[in-house]
Design a protein around this motif. Sequence first.
Motif, short mmCIF file in Angstrom:
data_model
loop_
_atom_site.label_atom_id
_atom_site.label_comp_id
_atom_site.label_asym_id
_atom_site.label_seq_id
_atom_site.Cartn_x
_atom_site.Cartn_y
_atom_site.Cartn_z
N ALA A 52 0.83 -1.20 0.00
CA ALA A 52 0.00 0.00 0.00
C ALA A 52 0.87 1.26 0.00
O ALA A 52 0.56 2.24 -0.69
CB ALA A 52 -0.92 -0.01 1.22
N ALA A 53 1.97 1.24 0.76
CA ALA A 53 2.87 2.40 0.79
C ALA A 53 3.50 2.62 -0.58
O ALA A 53 3.60 3.77 -1.05
CB ALA A 53 3.96 2.17 1.84
N PHE A 54 3.92 1.55 -1.22
CA PHE A 54 4.55 1.65 -2.53
C PHE A 54 3.56 2.19 -3.56
O PHE A 54 3.88 3.11 -4.32
CB PHE A 54 5.06 0.27 -2.95
N ARG A 55 2.35 1.65 -3.58
CA ARG A 55 1.34 2.09 -4.55
C ARG A 55 0.95 3.55 -4.33
O ARG A 55 0.70 4.29 -5.28
CB ARG A 55 0.11 1.20 -4.47
N GLU A 56 0.93 3.97 -3.09
CA GLU A 56 0.57 5.36 -2.79
C GLU A 56 1.65 6.34 -3.25
O GLU A 56 1.34 7.46 -3.68
CB GLU A 56 0.34 5.51 -1.28
N PHE A 57 2.90 5.90 -3.21
CA PHE A 57 3.99 6.82 -3.55
C PHE A 57 4.30 6.85 -5.04
O PHE A 57 4.77 7.89 -5.55
CB PHE A 57 5.27 6.44 -2.78
#
Length: 297
Positions: A120-125
């Motif tokens: 989720a962190a990767f997709r958000e960034f």
Amino acid sequence: MDSIEGEWAPSGGSQRGPEPPAGPIPAFPFRREVENPIDLLPLGAVEKPVLPSLSILLPALNEELGLAEVLKRIPQATLHQRGLAYSIYLLDGHSTDQTRAVATRFGAEVFVQSGRGKGAAFREFVPKIQEDFALFMDPDGTYPPEAIPDLVGVLGTDSPVVLGSRFLGKIDEGAMTSTNYLGNRLLSWFASFLFATPISDVCSGMWAFVSERLKSLGLTADGFDLEADIFAECALRKIPIVQVPIEYHQRLGEPKLHLKEGFRIALVLLKKRLRASTAVPRDESTPEATSAGPAGS
């Protein structure tokens, strides 16, 4: 023979030299006119060339020990020598230790995700990436930051995704348990079978991308299934993956990946394959994952 009045008379039997040519004497060096002369630009009119840029993404949750080691070992001089302007970003999963303070001390920018989970962190960034290339790696001390130039050096139009493969490289003694080794091997075989695309290390935590290609992937992962999600998207879109051998070291800090995550990753791969449809955009490149030695070797 009598000399003419007013004319110098040579002596000693020497002969008179040739008469000088009429008209002005050409200047030295001799110049030749060109049809289309180049206009000289005034000093300072040429701007500095724009260097290719790289974003180094470090997703972390309570990784103060490993993060400090990774940030110290990033080969800054080599990246500069290869003409890369780079930025480092910590993708923080709401750490409760000194992870964010360590990142700030080493000059990394801190991004705190709004949700939970590595994927989720990767997709958000990803939509925020402005650099030409992107590389992400787990900052727990297991993956070698010294290999960053090797992975990024392979990136190009025909190789938009590069994977750092532990199983094509060297795994330090004690860095991976026999259970984890077998599980990673089985997951890689399962992924290769499902998507008809050979992959040696589907769970590797070190990948590099041409940023625009990364942004085109329809990623859905929230947790540790991120790497499997990346592989599945590339396979479905027939985006080639180049595999570069890397070393794998012992972890610094407490492990977070457990056996149950392996089953979850296998289930995610299966669901992704079953849900695939002809509506998925295809890349014209070869669908196979290929292997390559480190750049410059």
